[in-house]
Design a protein around this motif. Sequence first.
Motif, PDB file in Angstrom:
ATOM      1  N   ARG B 133       0.819  -1.209   0.000  1.00 23.74           N
ATOM      2  CA  ARG B 133       0.000   0.000   0.000  1.00 23.74           C
ATOM      3  C   ARG B 133       0.859   1.267   0.000  1.00 23.74           C
ATOM      4  NH1 ARG B 133      -3.981  -1.106   4.637  1.00 23.74           N
ATOM      5  NH2 ARG B 133      -3.299  -3.226   4.191  1.00 23.74           N
ATOM      6  N   MET B 134       1.940   1.226   0.799  1.00 24.04           N
ATOM      7  CA  MET B 134       2.781   2.414   0.925  1.00 24.04           C
ATOM      8  C   MET B 134       3.462   2.764  -0.399  1.00 24.04           C
ATOM      9  SD  MET B 134       5.851   3.097   3.695  1.00 24.04           S
ATOM     10  CE  MET B 134       7.325   2.709   2.756  1.00 24.04           C
ATOM     11  N   THR B 135       3.848   1.745  -1.156  1.00 24.66           N
ATOM     12  CA  THR B 135       4.637   1.995  -2.367  1.00 24.66           C
ATOM     13  C   THR B 135       3.768   2.067  -3.622  1.00 24.66           C
ATOM     14  OG1 THR B 135       5.018  -0.391  -2.596  1.00 24.66           O
ATOM     15  CG2 THR B 135       6.699   0.871  -1.439  1.00 24.66           C
ATOM     16  N   ASP B 136       2.472   1.815  -3.480  1.00 21.31           N
ATOM     17  CA  ASP B 136       1.600   1.753  -4.650  1.00 21.31           C
ATOM     18  C   ASP B 136       1.537   3.101  -5.377  1.00 21.31           C
ATOM     19  OD1 ASP B 136      -0.219   0.848  -6.502  1.00 21.31           O
ATOM     20  OD2 ASP B 136      -1.957   1.156  -5.204  1.00 21.31           O
ATOM     21  N   GLY B 137       2.233   3.208  -6.497  1.00 22.14           N
ATOM     22  CA  GLY B 137       2.198   4.423  -7.308  1.00 22.14           C
ATOM     23  C   GLY B 137       2.899   5.616  -6.684  1.00 22.14           C
ATOM     24  N   THR B 139       6.565   7.292  -4.537  1.00 24.86           N
ATOM     25  CA  THR B 139       8.003   7.121  -4.305  1.00 24.86           C
ATOM     26  C   THR B 139       8.443   7.728  -2.981  1.00 24.86           C
ATOM     27  OG1 THR B 139       8.416   9.163  -5.537  1.00 24.86           O
ATOM     28  CG2 THR B 139       8.592   7.099  -6.768  1.00 24.86           C
ATOM     29  N   SER B 140       7.462   8.201  -2.163  1.00 19.41           N
ATOM     30  CA  SER B 140       7.817   8.726  -0.848  1.00 19.41           C
ATOM     31  C   SER B 140       6.627   8.573   0.091  1.00 19.41           C
ATOM     32  CB  SER B 140       8.234  10.201  -0.941  1.00 19.41           C
ATOM     33  OG  SER B 140       7.124  10.988  -1.345  1.00 19.41           O
ATOM     34  N   ALA B 141       6.915   8.520   1.391  1.00 15.31           N
ATOM     35  CA  ALA B 141       5.848   8.376   2.391  1.00 15.31           C
ATOM     36  C   ALA B 141       6.426   8.628   3.778  1.00 15.31           C
ATOM     37  CB  ALA B 141       5.250   6.972   2.338  1.00 15.31           C
ATOM     38  N   ASP B 142       5.507   8.758   4.764  1.00 14.31           N
ATOM     39  CA  ASP B 142       5.952   8.809   6.155  1.00 14.31           C
ATOM     40  C   ASP B 142       6.010   7.379   6.687  1.00 14.31           C
ATOM     41  OD1 ASP B 142       6.440   9.223   8.849  1.00 14.31           O
ATOM     42  OD2 ASP B 142       4.334   9.701   9.289  1.00 14.31           O
ATOM     43  N   LEU B 143       7.208   6.925   6.963  1.00 16.12           N
ATOM     44  CA  LEU B 143       7.391   5.531   7.371  1.00 16.12           C
ATOM     45  C   LEU B 143       6.725   5.223   8.713  1.00 16.12           C
ATOM     46  CD1 LEU B 143       8.950   3.005   6.227  1.00 16.12           C
ATOM     47  CD2 LEU B 143      10.649   3.486   7.990  1.00 16.12           C
ATOM     48  N   VAL B 144       6.594   6.216   9.588  1.00 15.94           N
ATOM     49  CA  VAL B 144       5.977   5.965  10.898  1.00 15.94           C
ATOM     50  C   VAL B 144       4.496   5.645  10.723  1.00 15.94           C
ATOM     51  CG1 VAL B 144       5.341   6.991  13.124  1.00 15.94           C
ATOM     52  CG2 VAL B 144       7.640   7.331  12.214  1.00 15.94           C
ATOM     53  N   SER B 145       3.762   6.549  10.055  1.00 16.76           N
ATOM     54  CA  SER B 145       2.306   6.372  10.010  1.00 16.76           C
ATOM     55  C   SER B 145       1.878   5.280   9.035  1.00 16.76           C
ATOM     56  CB  SER B 145       1.617   7.700   9.667  1.00 16.76           C
ATOM     57  OG  SER B 145       2.085   8.177   8.423  1.00 16.76           O
ATOM     58  N   GLU B 146       2.742   4.942   8.074  1.00 16.59           N
ATOM     59  CA  GLU B 146       2.305   3.955   7.066  1.00 16.59           C
ATOM     60  C   GLU B 146       2.906   2.564   7.263  1.00 16.59           C
ATOM     61  OE1 GLU B 146       1.300   5.005   3.273  1.00 16.59           O
ATOM     62  OE2 GLU B 146       1.514   7.171   3.561  1.00 16.59           O
ATOM     63  N   GLN B 360      12.696  -7.863  13.467  1.00 13.92           N
ATOM     64  CA  GLN B 360      13.454  -8.610  12.456  1.00 13.92           C
ATOM     65  C   GLN B 360      12.723  -8.577  11.113  1.00 13.92           C
ATOM     66  OE1 GLN B 360      13.830 -12.444  14.341  1.00 13.92           O
ATOM     67  NE2 GLN B 360      15.126 -11.632  15.978  1.00 13.92           N
ATOM     68  N   ILE B 361      11.416  -8.810  11.166  1.00 10.41           N
ATOM     69  CA  ILE B 361      10.648  -8.818   9.917  1.00 10.41           C
ATOM     70  C   ILE B 361      10.592  -7.412   9.310  1.00 10.41           C
ATOM     71  CG2 ILE B 361       8.279  -9.051   9.004  1.00 10.41           C
ATOM     72  CD1 ILE B 361       8.039 -11.593  10.746  1.00 10.41           C
ATOM     73  N   ALA B 362      10.365  -6.409  10.142  1.00 11.48           N
ATOM     74  CA  ALA B 362      10.257  -5.036   9.633  1.00 11.48           C
ATOM     75  C   ALA B 362      11.559  -4.612   8.944  1.00 11.48           C
ATOM     76  CB  ALA B 362       9.915  -4.072  10.770  1.00 11.48           C
ATOM     77  N   VAL B 363      12.688  -4.827   9.608  1.00  6.65           N
ATOM     78  CA  VAL B 363      13.968  -4.379   9.058  1.00  6.65           C
ATOM     79  C   VAL B 363      14.314  -5.172   7.795  1.00  6.65           C
ATOM     80  CG1 VAL B 363      16.465  -4.300   9.491  1.00  6.65           C
ATOM     81  CG2 VAL B 363      14.864  -3.514  11.254  1.00  6.65           C
ATOM     82  N   GLU B 364      14.197  -6.497   7.875  1.00  8.20           N
ATOM     83  CA  GLU B 364      14.568  -7.337   6.725  1.00  8.20           C
ATOM     84  C   GLU B 364      13.697  -7.008   5.511  1.00  8.20           C
ATOM     85  OE1 GLU B 364      14.668 -10.371   3.844  1.00  8.20           O
ATOM     86  OE2 GLU B 364      12.870 -10.120   5.084  1.00  8.20           O
ATOM     87  N   THR B 365      12.400  -6.864   5.739  1.00 12.06           N
ATOM     88  CA  THR B 365      11.472  -6.630   4.630  1.00 12.06           C
ATOM     89  C   THR B 365      11.712  -5.261   3.982  1.00 12.06           C
ATOM     90  OG1 THR B 365       9.858  -7.986   5.802  1.00 12.06           O
ATOM     91  CG2 THR B 365       9.030  -6.694   3.957  1.00 12.06           C
ATOM     92  N   LEU B 366      11.905  -4.255   4.815  1.00 12.16           N
ATOM     93  CA  LEU B 366      12.155  -2.908   4.278  1.00 12.16           C
ATOM     94  C   LEU B 366      13.420  -2.871   3.430  1.00 12.16           C
ATOM     95  CD1 LEU B 366      11.363  -0.440   7.197  1.00 12.16           C
ATOM     96  CD2 LEU B 366      10.361  -0.406   4.905  1.00 12.16           C
ATOM     97  N   LEU B 367      14.497  -3.468   3.953  1.00  7.78           N
ATOM     98  CA  LEU B 367      15.763  -3.403   3.222  1.00  7.78           C
ATOM     99  C   LEU B 367      15.676  -4.196   1.924  1.00  7.78           C
ATOM    100  CD1 LEU B 367      18.563  -3.597   5.938  1.00  7.78           C
ATOM    101  CD2 LEU B 367      17.222  -1.666   5.135  1.00  7.78           C
ATOM    102  N   ARG B 368      14.990  -5.330   1.965  1.00  2.71           N
ATOM    103  CA  ARG B 368      14.888  -6.179   0.772  1.00  2.71           C
ATOM    104  C   ARG B 368      14.009  -5.533  -0.292  1.00  2.71           C
ATOM    105  NH1 ARG B 368      11.020  -9.831   0.389  1.00  2.71           N
ATOM    106  NH2 ARG B 368      10.833 -10.022   2.655  1.00  2.71           N
ATOM    107  N   ARG B 369      12.876  -4.983   0.126  1.00  2.00           N
ATOM    108  CA  ARG B 369      11.922  -4.485  -0.864  1.00  2.00           C
ATOM    109  C   ARG B 369      12.205  -3.065  -1.331  1.00  2.00           C
ATOM    110  NH1 ARG B 369       5.779  -6.092   0.120  1.00  2.00           N
ATOM    111  NH2 ARG B 369       5.716  -4.519  -1.535  1.00  2.00           N
ATOM    112  N   LEU B 370      12.923  -2.293  -0.519  1.00  2.00           N
ATOM    113  CA  LEU B 370      13.189  -0.900  -0.899  1.00  2.00           C
ATOM    114  C   LEU B 370      14.697  -0.643  -0.934  1.00  2.00           C
ATOM    115  CD1 LEU B 370      10.462   0.879   1.286  1.00  2.00           C
ATOM    116  CD2 LEU B 370      10.299   0.223  -1.122  1.00  2.00           C
ATOM    117  N   PRO B 371      15.373  -1.155  -1.967  1.00  2.00           N
ATOM    118  CA  PRO B 371      16.836  -1.008  -2.029  1.00  2.00           C
ATOM    119  C   PRO B 371      17.290   0.447  -2.108  1.00  2.00           C
ATOM    120  CG  PRO B 371      15.974  -2.016  -4.051  1.00  2.00           C
ATOM    121  CD  PRO B 371      14.845  -1.958  -3.091  1.00  2.00           C
TER     122      PRO B 371
END
Lengths: 63, 400
Positions: B133-137, B139-146, B360-371
């Motif tokens: 949802r955050m990345t749908d269309g 290229t920027s967002a507030d990482l805290v609220s989303e 662990q999931i938050a950090v790993e997923t963010l780094l993997r999906r948003l290089p």
Amino acid sequence: MRVHADQEKCCGAGSCVLSAPDVFDQREEDGIVIVLDAQPPAELHEAVREAAAICPAAAISVS
Amino acid sequence: MTTAESLDALTVPAARASGCPFDPAPSVERARQTDPVIRATLWDGSSCWLVTRHQDVREVLGDPRFSADATRPGFPFLTQGLRELVGRNPTFIRMDDPDHARLRRMLTADFMVKKVEAMRPEVQRMADDLLDRMTDGRTSADLVSEFALPLPSLVICLLLGVPYEDHAFFQDRSRVLLSLRSTGDEVRTSMDELLEYLTRLAESKQGAPDDGIVSRLVARGELDFTEIAAMGRLLLIAGHETTANMTALSVLALLRNPDQLARLRDDSSLVKGAVEELLRYLTIIHNGVPRIATEDVTVGGRTIRAGEGVLCTVNTANRDEDVFPGGDSLDVGRDARRHVAFGFGVHQCLGQPLARVELQIAVETLLRRLPGLRLDIPFEDVPFRHDMGIYGVHALPVAW
């Protein structure tokens, strides 16, 4: 090495299970420590000592 | 530095150095190095002890002669709101054994390692949905609220059996309860509203039970609705505010340490250890864990008298060079397992296995999906939570 865990002292934080999952587990009904292997092989001794060191309730002793 | 001088110099909460938002306040760090068990003045003019070193913090928090019971005269409070709430629907984190153990043990099974590990696929799915949802269309967002806030909110709602659609309500009340700036009236109102909401929720589970913790506490029949509401309030707030802030602050710390970020991207097997290191380095409980001495006890060469308050500054303990050499640097390869970010003693964080899985999931997923993840505002403009009981950032604008 002999491992002892005091179930009265245990507060169920689970850090021993993360350190040495082959030696420690938690009771299904209340998350309190159980010892799976009271005389673990040498390769697990360091992990057991670490588990004893980080146990917040000082419930794990090693002799 | 003499004790008299330090007494004048040390006030709590202590201010951080500008430009060093990840480091403990310089005044408390200095105390750790020169006068590690030291008197300090609180906001209300009362004084208490600060215990700042790793070994001493472990001793105090592991010693039953130091009580967590906030109703004891002399207990140190970080805010007016906290002081005014004393005695109203206390939860077990402000009780001693045996009451503390009796209540805590009603919940330990829910947060034990294998139970929480079994939730990994569900937490992963939630993290992926939020990022979709955050990345749908965009290229920027507030990482805290989303991302950082909704992920642990969704998880704790699922565990408790609280409807997630009410998140705006309980997140707002949590914010008031954790703000160092809230007045006594504001805190009382938010607390009453939250407890009323949770009492109604507990009542509703009577006719329509589910798998959630609230429902099972109702079915257990040992606590009344008010007690269940108090426990629900503790879990709801502790369950989302802490992890949310650790997540956002971890991302920011990694972005500020690109060499460490690169190591983590290159080798995802480092993630578990990196999360322990981030917990150590960032320690979001930044104003101390409060206790009160019930007997005279000597700590670090100082005698703390019965009836005197103590704040254990876990953030400085986690920078103690005797335990963590080079501890002022973030090193994702460090063995940081002896950190006290979750506290120590029998009150140590009940939800720590869950917090670890979420982080662990938050950090790993963010780094993997948003290089290409990067900060979208100047670092100097990041709104740090200096005004909150739990440290972190109010918002974290990022781009990718």
